[in-house]
Design a protein around this motif. Structure first.
Motif, PDB file in Angstrom:
ATOM      1  N   UNK A  34      -5.679  13.484 -46.206  1.00 57.13           N
ATOM      2  CA  UNK A  34      -4.576  14.431 -46.396  1.00 57.13           C
ATOM      3  C   UNK A  34      -4.346  15.262 -45.136  1.00 57.13           C
ATOM      4  N   UNK A  35      -5.433  15.660 -44.501  1.00 56.45           N
ATOM      5  CA  UNK A  35      -5.284  16.421 -43.254  1.00 56.45           C
ATOM      6  C   UNK A  35      -4.608  15.577 -42.183  1.00 56.45           C
ATOM      7  N   UNK A  36      -5.048  14.331 -42.058  1.00 52.91           N
ATOM      8  CA  UNK A  36      -4.421  13.447 -41.070  1.00 52.91           C
ATOM      9  C   UNK A  36      -2.945  13.218 -41.389  1.00 52.91           C
ATOM     10  N   UNK A  37      -2.647  13.054 -42.690  1.00 49.76           N
ATOM     11  CA  UNK A  37      -1.260  12.841 -43.088  1.00 49.76           C
ATOM     12  C   UNK A  37      -0.409  14.063 -42.794  1.00 49.76           C
ATOM     13  N   UNK A  38      -0.952  15.237 -43.090  1.00 53.23           N
ATOM     14  CA  UNK A  38      -0.180  16.464 -42.826  1.00 53.23           C
ATOM     15  C   UNK A  38       0.051  16.651 -41.335  1.00 53.23           C
ATOM     16  N   UNK A  39      -0.981  16.368 -40.523  1.00 51.14           N
ATOM     17  CA  UNK A  39      -0.800  16.474 -39.075  1.00 51.14           C
ATOM     18  C   UNK A  39       0.236  15.482 -38.573  1.00 51.14           C
ATOM     19  N   UNK A  40       0.172  14.268 -39.145  1.00 49.03           N
ATOM     20  CA  UNK A  40       1.145  13.252 -38.719  1.00 49.03           C
ATOM     21  C   UNK A  40       2.556  13.662 -39.104  1.00 49.03           C
ATOM     22  N   UNK A  41       2.699  14.233 -40.301  1.00 44.69           N
ATOM     23  CA  UNK A  41       4.028  14.666 -40.746  1.00 44.69           C
ATOM     24  C   UNK A  41       4.559  15.774 -39.848  1.00 44.69           C
ATOM     25  N   UNK A  42       3.690  16.742 -39.528  1.00 41.80           N
ATOM     26  CA  UNK A  42       4.132  17.860 -38.689  1.00 41.80           C
ATOM     27  C   UNK A  42       4.535  17.370 -37.298  1.00 41.80           C
ATOM     28  N   UNK A  43       3.763  16.429 -36.751  1.00 41.43           N
ATOM     29  CA  UNK A  43       4.035  15.965 -35.401  1.00 41.43           C
ATOM     30  C   UNK A  43       5.187  14.973 -35.330  1.00 41.43           C
ATOM     31  N   UNK A  44       5.353  14.171 -36.364  1.00 39.28           N
ATOM     32  CA  UNK A  44       6.310  13.067 -36.271  1.00 39.28           C
ATOM     33  C   UNK A  44       7.524  13.203 -37.183  1.00 39.28           C
ATOM     34  N   UNK A  45       7.512  14.162 -38.103  1.00 38.88           N
ATOM     35  CA  UNK A  45       8.624  14.266 -39.061  1.00 38.88           C
ATOM     36  C   UNK A  45       9.981  14.446 -38.378  1.00 38.88           C
ATOM     37  N   UNK A  46      10.134  15.381 -37.432  1.00 38.14           N
ATOM     38  CA  UNK A  46      11.466  15.533 -36.802  1.00 38.14           C
ATOM     39  C   UNK A  46      11.948  14.246 -36.122  1.00 38.14           C
ATOM     40  N   UNK A  47      11.034  13.619 -35.397  1.00 40.41           N
ATOM     41  CA  UNK A  47      11.414  12.383 -34.717  1.00 40.41           C
ATOM     42  C   UNK A  47      11.759  11.271 -35.708  1.00 40.41           C
ATOM     43  N   UNK A  48      10.954  11.147 -36.781  1.00 41.23           N
ATOM     44  CA  UNK A  48      11.220  10.119 -37.778  1.00 41.23           C
ATOM     45  C   UNK A  48      12.515  10.370 -38.527  1.00 41.23           C
ATOM     46  N   UNK A  49      12.802  11.649 -38.819  1.00 41.19           N
ATOM     47  CA  UNK A  49      14.066  11.977 -39.490  1.00 41.19           C
ATOM     48  C   UNK A  49      15.258  11.622 -38.609  1.00 41.19           C
ATOM     49  N   UNK A  50      15.132  11.898 -37.316  1.00 43.32           N
ATOM     50  CA  UNK A  50      16.227  11.543 -36.408  1.00 43.32           C
ATOM     51  C   UNK A  50      16.398  10.026 -36.328  1.00 43.32           C
ATOM     52  N   UNK A  51      15.262   9.308 -36.251  1.00 40.73           N
ATOM     53  CA  UNK A  51      15.346   7.847 -36.217  1.00 40.73           C
ATOM     54  C   UNK A  51      15.944   7.299 -37.513  1.00 40.73           C
ATOM     55  N   UNK A  52      15.565   7.917 -38.637  1.00 38.46           N
ATOM     56  CA  UNK A  52      16.123   7.481 -39.918  1.00 38.46           C
ATOM     57  C   UNK A  52      17.619   7.734 -39.966  1.00 38.46           C
ATOM     58  N   UNK A  53      18.034   8.882 -39.406  1.00 39.62           N
ATOM     59  CA  UNK A  53      19.473   9.181 -39.350  1.00 39.62           C
ATOM     60  C   UNK A  53      20.212   8.146 -38.504  1.00 39.62           C
ATOM     61  N   UNK A  54      19.629   7.811 -37.347  1.00 41.89           N
ATOM     62  CA  UNK A  54      20.244   6.791 -36.481  1.00 41.89           C
ATOM     63  C   UNK A  54      20.292   5.444 -37.204  1.00 41.89           C
ATOM     64  N   UNK A  55      19.233   5.116 -37.940  1.00 44.22           N
ATOM     65  CA  UNK A  55      19.190   3.854 -38.691  1.00 44.22           C
ATOM     66  C   UNK A  55      20.318   3.786 -39.711  1.00 44.22           C
ATOM     67  N   UNK A  56      20.484   4.869 -40.471  1.00 44.32           N
ATOM     68  CA  UNK A  56      21.536   4.893 -41.499  1.00 44.32           C
ATOM     69  C   UNK A  56      22.911   4.797 -40.859  1.00 44.32           C
ATOM     70  N   UNK A  57      23.122   5.511 -39.749  1.00 46.41           N
ATOM     71  CA  UNK A  57      24.427   5.479 -39.078  1.00 46.41           C
ATOM     72  C   UNK A  57      24.746   4.071 -38.579  1.00 46.41           C
ATOM     73  N   UNK A  58      23.755   3.407 -37.973  1.00 51.17           N
ATOM     74  CA  UNK A  58      23.991   2.055 -37.451  1.00 51.17           C
ATOM     75  C   UNK A  58      24.311   1.093 -38.590  1.00 51.17           C
ATOM     76  N   UNK A  59      23.572   1.201 -39.705  1.00 51.28           N
ATOM     77  CA  UNK A  59      23.841   0.332 -40.848  1.00 51.28           C
ATOM     78  C   UNK A  59      25.245   0.562 -41.386  1.00 51.28           C
TER      79      UNK A  59
END
Length: 560
Positions: A281-306
């Motif tokens: 859980x600690x590793x997951x929370x750290x990963x979410x904090x570090x990567x969530x903004x970048x992943x959300x942006x990538x997900x947004x780009x993915x949806x837009x391209x589709x």
């Protein structure tokens, strides 16, 4: 290295051999263990004297005998301590004797641990200056010493319990030993983490190294692997010892599991499971904090391209449909649907691959996987691929199209739908038949409605006594009067066959394909009606039966 340990042991054993005889009172009713201890001490003294004159392999044998003899001595002491605990009065006269024996063991182990620890530190410091082969040998010896130290620590813990059973307060010594074990576990945990990272780094470097670099890297990798294995073995041994001391080892067991991946009984421990879950859980929370903004942006780009490529798919399909529908191209309905479908799907697939690459997915394994999967699916779906190939041939050569009346694959009817795998045929009685394309392409195909003009072939018979000119006039009048009969090509009305019971005429007018059956049925009906009006007969098969009888037989019959 073992000999150094043995020599230290010999010194202690010699001390015990010198002191034990005077410390135990001699009585006829003394416990059997007392006599065994005295005998073992004498044997230890004899082995000590023998070792002083032994060399080479003989010295190793004597040293091994000394270790085994001391183990026997400890077993006897354990029995005596247990008896003292169960019946204190029976062993009370020998209490000081037993206590001396246990204290001798405690003193020996303390001195042995101190000496061996110093030796390990010295060997590890000298390890860097040794050659490659010497490093491997020294590393193995260091591991042997560490294993012996662990064994001594376990025996010391037992010694403290013996002293407690004999009435000596050892709480302070036990706390010191527990702190020592906890310190060693912390050090081993850090060492295990460091060596694990080192081994992974060397493994990556080894994969990317040139041939000239691989030799030295392989040796370093072997040393790192051995060190990692040594750390794992040491930690597992200290964890087992710490469990005996009721020390919390959940985090260390979790580290062992993460490093080896081996499922053991320790994982059934609630504390270990909670530690693993908490760490994840600690590793997951750290990963979410570090990567969530970048992943959300990538997900947004993915949806837009589709979304964009879905729009492009529809636009492409409409453009292709408009292009292939041009009368100048004269494409079949199947070919039009094929190009429209494949163009839209192709654009969307390109968009999907671009979208996946934008979220950081490596497309190389996916495309390679598609290739491998294609081969496997090809073997598994041979019949389907055969139908697909036949569909492509039907698409290219266009023997029929949607809406044509065909006789193919053993069935006949109107083609209502075509795909690259099968063809749907609707019969005149409104049944739907789905025929595999391989069966259609592998058989004769008869396209009844392919041409815009068809000839209606009809045969009519008249009697031998009927007027031929009148019959021909009736046929001409009927054909010329029908509005659906074409003037070009010209009709054919000829006397065709002198049959057994009729004179047969062929009547063959030309009509538009869609008027075929209307003309056929109308002309047949009109021929029957006109023949009845003008007195022409339509013969049908018939037989005349003639009976011939002799006169004599007729007379006999008449008399009767």
């Amino acid at each position: 290295m073992r000999l150094l340990c043995i020599f230290l042991f010999l010194f202690s054993a010699y001390t015990w051999a010198e002191t034990e005889e005077t410390s135990a009172p001699v009585t006829p009713k003394q416990p059997a263990e007392i006599a065994q201890i005295k005998t073992l001490n004498k044997e230890l003294k004899a082995l000590l004297n023998e070792s002083k004159t032994s060399q080479g392999s003989a010295l190793n044998v004597v040293s091994l005998q000394l270790i085994n003899k001391n183990e026997e001595l400890r077993e006897v002491i354990a029995e005596l301590v247990t008896r003292s605990k169960e019946n204190e009065d029976a062993v009370k006269p020998y209490h000081s004797f037993v206590l001396d024996q246990v204290n001798n063991q405690v003193t020996f182990i303390e001195e042995a641990i101190a000496f061996l620890t110093k030796k390990v530190t010295s060997d590890e410091q000298a390890l860097e200056s040794l050659g490659d082969e010497q490093k491997l040998l020294t590393q193995k010896k260091v591991q042997e010493i560490r294993s012996y130290v662990q064994r001594l620590l376990s025996q010391q813990w037992t010694n403290y319990h013996w002293l407690s059973d004999l009435g000596v307060d050892t709480s302070k010594q036990k706390n010191v030993l527990i702190n020592n074990i906890e310190h060693k576990l912390e050090f081993l945990s850090a060492s295990l983490t460091f060596n694990s990272q080192q081994e992974q780094t060397l493994n990556k470097q080894l994969k990317a190294a040139t041939d000239s670099e691989k030799g030295s890297l392989q040796l370093l990798h072997i040393l790192s692997e051995r060190q990692l294995t040594s750390d794992l073995a040491n930690m597992q041994a200290f964890i087992k010892l710490a469990d005996q001391m009721s020390v919390d080892t959940a985090d260390y067991k979790k580290q062992i599991f993460e490093q080896t991946g081996n499922v053991t009984n320790d994982l059934l421990n609630v504390a270990v499971l909670l530690s693993i879950a908490r760490n994840n859980l600690e590793n997951l929370s750290l990963w979410v904090v570090e990567n969530a903004p970048q992943m959300l942006f990538k997900l947004f780009v993915f949806v837009v391209i589709i979304a964009v490529f879905r729009i492009l798919k529809n636009i492409t399909s409409k453009m292709v449909k408009k292009g292939v529908s041009s009368p100048n191209l004269r494409m079949s309905q199947l070919m039009q649907e094929f190009f429209v479908s494949m163009s839209g799907k192709g654009v969307f697939c390109i968009g999907l691959l671009i979208a996946l690459s934008q979220i950081g997915l490596d497309l190389t394994p996916i495309l390679t996987g598609f290739g491998v999967a294609g081969v496997i699916i090809g073997f598994a779906l041979q019949d389907t691929l055969s139908n697909f190939a036949s569909g492509m041939m039907l698409l290219i050569y266009r023997p029929f199209d949607v809406g044509d009346f065909v006789e193919a694959g053993g069935v006949s009817g109107k083609v209502s739908h075509m795909s690259l795998v099968s063809t749907t045929i609707k019969t005149f009685d409104n049944q739907i038949l789905i025929v595999p394309n391989s069966k259609i392409w592998g058989d004769t195909i008869k396209n009844v409605t392919h041409e815009r003009v068809r000839r209606v072939d009809m045969v009519f018979g008249i009697g031998y006594s009927d007027d031929l000119e009148l019959a021909e006039k009736v046929f001409n009048d009927i054909i010329d009067a029908h509005p659906m009969v074409l003037r070009q090509p010209e009709k054919t009305i000829k006397l065709h066959t002198l049959n057994t019971s009729s004179v047969d005429y062929i009547v063959r007018p030309w009509v538009k394909t869609e008027d075929y059956w209307d003309v056929y049925w109308d002309v047949t009906r009109e021929v029957k009606r006109r023949f009845d009006e003008v007195g022409l007969s339509i013969p049908f098969p018939q037989q005349d039966v003639h009976l011939h009888m002799a006169d004599a037989e007729a007379a006999n019959i008449a008399k009767k």
